[in-house]
Design a protein around this motif. Structure first.
Motif, PDB file in Angstrom:
ATOM      1  N   THR A  59       2.906   7.549  18.244  1.00 22.15           N
ATOM      2  CA  THR A  59       2.726   8.930  18.694  1.00 22.15           C
ATOM      3  C   THR A  59       3.030   9.026  20.177  1.00 22.15           C
ATOM      4  OG1 THR A  59       1.009   9.153  17.048  1.00 22.15           O
ATOM      5  CG2 THR A  59       1.124  10.854  18.731  1.00 22.15           C
ATOM      6  N   ARG A 103       0.806  -1.207   0.000  1.00 18.97           N
ATOM      7  CA  ARG A 103       0.000   0.000   0.000  1.00 18.97           C
ATOM      8  C   ARG A 103       0.842   1.261   0.000  1.00 18.97           C
ATOM      9  NH1 ARG A 103      -3.752  -0.695   4.702  1.00 18.97           N
ATOM     10  NH2 ARG A 103      -3.282   1.493   5.099  1.00 18.97           N
ATOM     11  N   TYR A 104       2.009   1.175   0.515  1.00 21.02           N
ATOM     12  CA  TYR A 104       2.818   2.398   0.648  1.00 21.02           C
ATOM     13  C   TYR A 104       3.803   2.572  -0.488  1.00 21.02           C
ATOM     14  CZ  TYR A 104       0.925   2.450   5.316  1.00 21.02           C
ATOM     15  OH  TYR A 104       0.084   2.482   6.369  1.00 21.02           O
ATOM     16  N   SER A 158      -2.323  17.807   6.668  1.00 26.60           N
ATOM     17  CA  SER A 158      -2.085  16.763   5.674  1.00 26.60           C
ATOM     18  C   SER A 158      -2.728  17.149   4.345  1.00 26.60           C
ATOM     19  CB  SER A 158      -2.611  15.411   6.175  1.00 26.60           C
ATOM     20  OG  SER A 158      -4.017  15.409   6.176  1.00 26.60           O
ATOM     21  N   GLN A 159      -3.918  17.750   4.404  1.00 29.49           N
ATOM     22  CA  GLN A 159      -4.588  18.166   3.176  1.00 29.49           C
ATOM     23  C   GLN A 159      -3.797  19.267   2.485  1.00 29.49           C
ATOM     24  OE1 GLN A 159      -7.329  16.680   1.781  1.00 29.49           O
ATOM     25  NE2 GLN A 159      -6.885  15.208   3.412  1.00 29.49           N
ATOM     26  N   LEU A 176       3.966  15.588  14.749  1.00 30.74           N
ATOM     27  CA  LEU A 176       3.337  16.728  15.432  1.00 30.74           C
ATOM     28  C   LEU A 176       3.653  16.702  16.924  1.00 30.74           C
ATOM     29  CD1 LEU A 176      -0.136  16.899  13.641  1.00 30.74           C
ATOM     30  CD2 LEU A 176       1.643  18.661  13.655  1.00 30.74           C
ATOM     31  N   TYR A 186       1.218  12.276  12.903  1.00 29.31           N
ATOM     32  CA  TYR A 186       0.919  12.528  14.314  1.00 29.31           C
ATOM     33  C   TYR A 186       2.140  12.359  15.219  1.00 29.31           C
ATOM     34  CZ  TYR A 186      -3.841  13.631  13.340  1.00 29.31           C
ATOM     35  OH  TYR A 186      -4.934  14.273  12.882  1.00 29.31           O
ATOM     36  N   TYR A 220      -5.522  17.146  10.302  1.00 35.32           N
ATOM     37  CA  TYR A 220      -6.100  16.790   9.018  1.00 35.32           C
ATOM     38  C   TYR A 220      -5.841  17.895   8.019  1.00 35.32           C
ATOM     39  CZ  TYR A 220      -9.645  15.579   5.551  1.00 35.32           C
ATOM     40  OH  TYR A 220     -10.280  15.276   4.388  1.00 35.32           O
ATOM     41  N   ARG A 269      -0.796  17.985   0.764  1.00 30.08           N
ATOM     42  CA  ARG A 269      -1.223  17.225  -0.411  1.00 30.08           C
ATOM     43  C   ARG A 269      -1.578  18.164  -1.572  1.00 30.08           C
ATOM     44  NH1 ARG A 269      -5.587  12.547   0.600  1.00 30.08           N
ATOM     45  NH2 ARG A 269      -6.115  12.104  -1.564  1.00 30.08           N
ATOM     46  N   TYR A 277      -2.744  23.331  15.822  1.00 32.34           N
ATOM     47  CA  TYR A 277      -1.336  23.601  16.103  1.00 32.34           C
ATOM     48  C   TYR A 277      -0.942  24.948  15.562  1.00 32.34           C
ATOM     49  CZ  TYR A 277      -1.143  18.621  17.123  1.00 32.34           C
ATOM     50  OH  TYR A 277      -1.346  17.402  17.665  1.00 32.34           O
ATOM     51  N   HIS A 313      -5.220  22.269  12.043  1.00 29.36           N
ATOM     52  CA  HIS A 313      -5.289  20.962  12.708  1.00 29.36           C
ATOM     53  C   HIS A 313      -4.610  19.895  11.856  1.00 29.36           C
ATOM     54  CE1 HIS A 313      -8.662  20.471  10.012  1.00 29.36           C
ATOM     55  NE2 HIS A 313      -9.303  21.474  10.619  1.00 29.36           N
ATOM     56  N   ILE A 320      -0.380   3.797  15.063  1.00 33.46           N
ATOM     57  CA  ILE A 320      -0.146   5.246  15.053  1.00 33.46           C
ATOM     58  C   ILE A 320      -0.223   5.785  16.468  1.00 33.46           C
ATOM     59  CG2 ILE A 320      -1.167   7.458  14.341  1.00 33.46           C
ATOM     60  CD1 ILE A 320      -1.957   6.012  11.721  1.00 33.46           C
ATOM     61  N   THR A 373      -0.495   9.341   7.833  1.00 32.38           N
ATOM     62  CA  THR A 373      -0.890   9.752   9.192  1.00 32.38           C
ATOM     63  C   THR A 373      -0.005   9.096  10.250  1.00 32.38           C
ATOM     64  OG1 THR A 373      -2.599   8.111   8.914  1.00 32.38           O
ATOM     65  CG2 THR A 373      -3.289  10.409   8.890  1.00 32.38           C
ATOM     66  N   GLY A 374       0.507   7.913   9.922  1.00 37.49           N
ATOM     67  CA  GLY A 374       1.393   7.216  10.855  1.00 37.49           C
ATOM     68  C   GLY A 374       2.678   7.982  11.107  1.00 37.49           C
ATOM     69  N   HIS A 410      -9.857  13.773  13.106  1.00 37.10           N
ATOM     70  CA  HIS A 410      -9.207  13.636  11.805  1.00 37.10           C
ATOM     71  C   HIS A 410     -10.074  12.765  10.897  1.00 37.10           C
ATOM     72  CE1 HIS A 410      -5.387  13.194   9.323  1.00 37.10           C
ATOM     73  NE2 HIS A 410      -6.247  12.366   8.729  1.00 37.10           N
TER      74      HIS A 410
END
Lengths: 119, 877
Positions: free
Chosen positions: B59, A4-5, A35-36, A57, A54, A32, A39, A82, A30, B55, A50-51, B23
């Protein structure tokens, strides 16, 4: 799980940190949203996992480069937002100049001819 | 549980959860706005988000302290697992506790005796000094005590020693007045002793050089004596006490751990050396101790002192063939510990082997347990646990086990030490420091954690190598891996156990052989005691002898007493004085004898048979023709078939101009030091005839009473008679002769007992390990056995398969074990008596014993396997 990656461009170590800080320079955001933003701003080339997001962050927060607050979003949802701190700004500037030196150097290696003709 | 830190962490957890949820919600809403259905959006968003648990965990890793928290989590989990299977837990704890307990006990012994024994600053620089002489060495005296002229010369000329002191131990002082008469263990010490050892008196001061030169009547008490006799009276300094009926002033008290030159030291008095003693160059009865300058080796010191002694010898007139003088320098600790150091090393090595068996045993148990949990590990790996994480988990789970093992082990060590310390030879140094002290506890804990980590390493590695797909598909039809490792671990246990059992067998055989040795006297029904006399009361030797003979006569009249005699020295009570003996008409015959002066009746009281001639009689006294009795071996060695009676000998300790003495009797040879060694031959003379040339001092006399029944029951009657003769007579060291004999076997008993204990424990562990692996292996093959049975195999065939597994392990283990046993035998060589280091019987018995164990361990699983019911087994799963 691995397959997948495989289409994703692996970010260089430390690059994600810089991208997050850069994104936050335009205003508090925030997870999300960050990440958007990365992108869209990369024309869908960079997909932030996301792995990685976060942990990054939380790490940046611990290093006091960003700070966080809980806000209520336009959809009446509690979100963690943030923002960049003064120390974060300084760190970003340093990271940017480092990054520019790096890209220049890589560019020089990849395209030696052009470099010479310019000179 | 509501600590602020804990609450902060909990809030953080909740916030992280909310952050992740928000999220996901935002992602779902975006997707729905783009026109996806609610269901599609949610599953797509979740897929895009990834492994929520992983995750969350990574984290959390950014918050710090994660490692510690995970460790605690894993330990909690491990504790839960242990509680869930109490049987396993009990067995593993017992294995661990056994290993830790025995190892800790032996460690405590070695630590106390070898590392904590000398309570002086920089103990490694303190050395014991002796004189040597080539002729004496050839006669069985490799080194001997120092004399005053040598000490004076050494001190004057040495450049490598900071100082050298001499003492005369075992000077008997009789303390009278202020309470019951008491024989006090005193020592005369040169004035520089405390300086040499680097110890200052606790109270008052040590004596001065000036006090030593004028033979001042001053004394420094030991802490123990001050405590026992004077109840730690702080005003003791300046007080006068009566020693040998002379008044001594107490000038100081030594600190509690000061125990030089003897452990039971009560007081030190200044050593006065009369000028004629220095001129005579005799009187070799001082213990010498020196402090080396920093960086000086024993060899350098020995070379220096030897050169000084040699030079000293050249300056005085000596007989031809007197031999070459020299010096011997060795560590003071070794002079105390001596042979016991070897025994400690042997015990350490043996207990190390046992610990290894424990470790391997535990490893085997953990592997079997881990195999039962392979599927759990596969699930964990599938959920995102990394190999390192799994390894860490399995190790952390075993940590509670190691804590429990350390605790239980400490208890075992405590019990064992209580038994052991009482059975140690009392002359060993540092016995009072042995116990379950902080270093011992730290050792137990460290070893326990190390053993568990080491034992847990293999299962942890196996766990982290989980192959997901294969394991998930695993069911009882397939056999789990790790069989090779399991078998190897058990074979290793068998091998080490075999070596331990073999060593135990050799030592037991030696003990039996030593106990069969005939000491030459009869230790049964003989009561012995020490009766020192004081020069003040009995000023001359004839008075002393007369006194002793009156005592013996009184004791002989007690009903039930068969005989009584007094001797200058008892067998089995430490070093025996002796020296060269010459024979009339045989100038080339050189013999070294043990010297002992006795009263008439001593031989029959001690049970030494008179072989020829006569015993001494009351007519053999000063003025009568000098007589001697020699032992049978000396008679045979020197006179062969000639009749020794009527031949003459003389003692040639100092000069050749000593009187001739007629041999009037021959008695049986005795072993005088211990049962194993038989260094010298014996020469006796009557106590009533003084032999100043042998340098006997008059203070000591030991009484032997032969009784009709148990000797201890005569003690009070004998002491009563003695005190009727002299109420101020101190009586000490009252013991049966058998007791003295037994004490000489103490070290050997202890060593043999301990090795037997280790061997037995190891056997138990090996049995357990074998049983575990064989029954586990049989359990894995149940389906196969069921099929075999269905195809017509008999129960016996199945049983044979299982037993064959046990036997294969035995063969492999024994093959390695025999090699180890050979090595162990070689290492034990110096401790063996009457058996070879590769004794055939022991070499046969050890594997045979293990064969019994293997069969015993295999029998249960074999019987269970034989009862397999194909109908039930094949339908299960």
């Amino acid at each position: 799980m691995k397959a997948r990656y495989q289409n994703r461009i692996e970010l260089l170590q430390g690059t994600l940190d810089m991208l997050i800080l850069q994104t936050l320079q335009w205003g508090p955001q925030h997870g999300y949203g960050i990440s958007q933003a990365i992108r869209t701003n990369s024309n869908e080339t960079l997909k932030v996992d996301t792995g990685s997001l976060y942990p990054a962050l939380h790490r940046l927060e611990r290093q006091k480069w960003i700070s966080s607050d809980w806000k209520v979003s336009e959809n009446n949802q509690r979100v963690k937002v943030y923002r960049l701190t003064a120390a974060g700004k300084k760190h970003l500037a340093a990271e940017r100049s480092r990054w520019e030196r790096l890209t220049e150097a890589v560019e020089g290696i990849l395209n030696p001819a052009r470099k010479e003709s310019e000179a | 549980m509501k600590f602020p830190m804990w609450r902060r962490r909990q809030r953080r957890e909740e916030e992280l959860e909310e952050e992740i949820q928000s999220h996901l919600q935002m992602a779902i809403r975006d997707r729905m706005e783009r026109g996806e259905s609610a269901e599609e959006a949610e599953s797509a968003a979740r897929r895009e988000f990834g492994n929520v648990g992983l995750i969350r965990e990574t984290t959390r890793g950014m918050w710090g302290w994660t490692e510690v928290r995970l460790l605690f989590d894993d330990m909690r989990y491990g504790l839960r697992m242990l509680r869930k299977s109490p049987g396993w837990t009990a067995v593993m704890c017992a294995v661990l506790a056994l290993g830790i307990g025995l190892t800790t006990a032996i460690f405590s012994l070695a630590y106390g005796i070898l590392l904590r024994a000398l309570p002086y600053p920089e103990p490694e620089r303190i050395v014991a000094l002796h004189l040597t002489n080539t002729v004496a060495a050839a006669a069985g005296y490799p080194r001997f005590s120092v004399n005053a002229p040598s000490w004076i010369e050494w001190r004057a000329q040495t450049k490598l020693f900071e100082d050298i002191a001499i003492t005369r131990a075992a000077v008997n002082f009789n303390l009278t007045g202020d309470g019951p008469p008491e024989r006090v263990q005193g020592a005369r010490a040169s004035w520089n002793l405390t300086r040499t050892l680097g110890v200052q008196p606790l109270l008052g001061r040590a004596f001065t050089e000036e006090e030593a030169h004028r033979d001042a009547k001053v004394a420094v008490l030991s802490y123990g004596f001050w405590d026992r006799r004077f109840a730690r009276d702080p005003a003791i300094v300046g007080r006068k006490i009566l020693l040998n009926d002379e008044s001594f002033e107490v000038i100081g008290v030594m600190p509690p751990n000061f125990r030089y030159p003897t452990r039971d030291l009560d007081l030190l008095a200044p050593l006065f050396i009369p000028p004629d003693e220095i001129r005579a160059f005799g009187h070799f009865y001082y213990g010498a101790v020196g402090r080396l300058k920093p960086g000086v080796s024993l060899q350098q010191a020995q070379a220096e002192l030897s050169a000084i002694s040699e030079h000293l010898a050249e300056q005085r007139p000596r007989d031809s063939g007197a031999g070459k003088d020299g010096a011997w320098v060795g560590s003071l600790l070794d002079s105390y510990v001596g042979e016991f150091r070897t025994i400690l090393y042997i015990l350490l090595a043996a207990v190390g082997c046992l610990l290894l068996v424990c470790c391997v045993n535990l490893g085997g148990l953990l592997i079997i347990r881990a195999n039962a949990r392979t599927r759990e590990f596969a699930v964990r790996a599938a959920l995102g646990a990394s190999a390192a994480r799994l390894r860490r988990q399995t190790l952390a789970e075993t940590l509670p086990l190691s804590l429990a093992g350390a605790g239980a082990g400490a208890m075992i060590a405590w019990l064992l030490l209580n038994v052991l310390v009482k059975r140690l030879p009392p002359q060993l140094p540092g016995l009072e420091t042995i116990g379950l002290n902080a270093p011992a506890l730290a050792f137990a804990l460290t070893i326990s954690v190390l053993v568990v980590l080491l034992a847990g390493m293999l299962p942890a590695r196996l766990a982290s190598r989980v192959r997901l797909a294969a394991t998930m598909q695993l069911d009882s039809r397939t056999v789990a891996g790790g069989g090779m490792i399991r078998n190897a671990l058990v074979a290793a246990q068998i091998a080490v156990t075999l070596a331990l059992v073999f060593a135990g067998g050799l030592l037991a055989a030696s003990l039996v052989a030593v106990m069969r040795v005939n000491p030459g006297f009869s230790p049964q029904n003989a009561l012995t005691m020490n009766l020192p006399t004081s020069r003040a009361r009995y000023a001359t030797e004839p008075q002393v002898v007369d006194y002793y003979q009156r005592l013996a006569a009184r004791v002989k009249n007690i009903p039930g007493v068969i005989g009584a005699g007094v001797a200058s020295r008892l067998p089995f009570s430490g070093g025996y004085p002796g020296g060269p003996v010459k024979f009339e008409g045989k100038p080339d015959e050189k013999a070294t004898g043990e010297f002992c002066s006795v009263t008439p009746g001593y031989f029959s009281a001690m049970g030494i048979p008179l072989i020829r001639g006569r015993d001494f009689s009351e007519y053999d006294k000063e003025g009568a023709p000098p007589v001697a009795i020699i032992d049978e071996q000396l008679a045979r060695k020197v006179f062969g078939n000639e009749d020794p009676l009527g031949k003459r000998i003389r003692f040639a300790v100092i000069t050749d101009r000593t009187p001739w003495i007629e041999i009037v009797g021959v008695v049986g040879h005795i072993r005088s030091v211990n049962l194993e060694d038989d260094p010298r031959l014996q020469v006796y003379w009557p106590k009533a005839q003084l032999r100043p040339e042998t340098q006997r001092t008059l203070e000591s006399g030991t009484l032997v009473v032969r009784t009709a029944g148990g000797p201890e029951s005569f003690t009070s009657a004998v002491v009563e008679q003695i005190q009727k003769e002299n109420p101020d007579q101190p009586v000490y060291d009252v013991r049966s002769m058998q007791d003295r004999l037994d004490q000489s076997l103490q070290s050997r008993n202890l060593m043999t007992g301990m090795i037997a204990l280790f061997g037995g424990s190891s056997l138990l562990l090996a049995c357990l390990g074998l049983y575990g692996v064989v029954s586990y292996g049989a359990g894995l093959r149940l389906r196969e056995f069921a099929i075999r049975t269905a195809l017509g195999a008999q129960a016996n065939d199945i049983r044979r398969i299982v037993l064959a597994h046990a036997l294969r392990l035995w063969i492999l283990g024994s093959a390695i074990g025999l090699v180890l046993a050979w090595v162990a035998g070689r290492a034990l060589k110096t401790q063996l008596y009457g058996v070879g280091s590769a004794d055939a019987i022991a070499l046969a018995i050890a594997p045979a014993l293990l064969l019994v164990i293997a069969l015993l361990a295999g029998l249960g699983p074999a019987r269970r396997a034989g009862r397999v019911d194909p109908a039930v087994t094949l339908r299960s799963d």
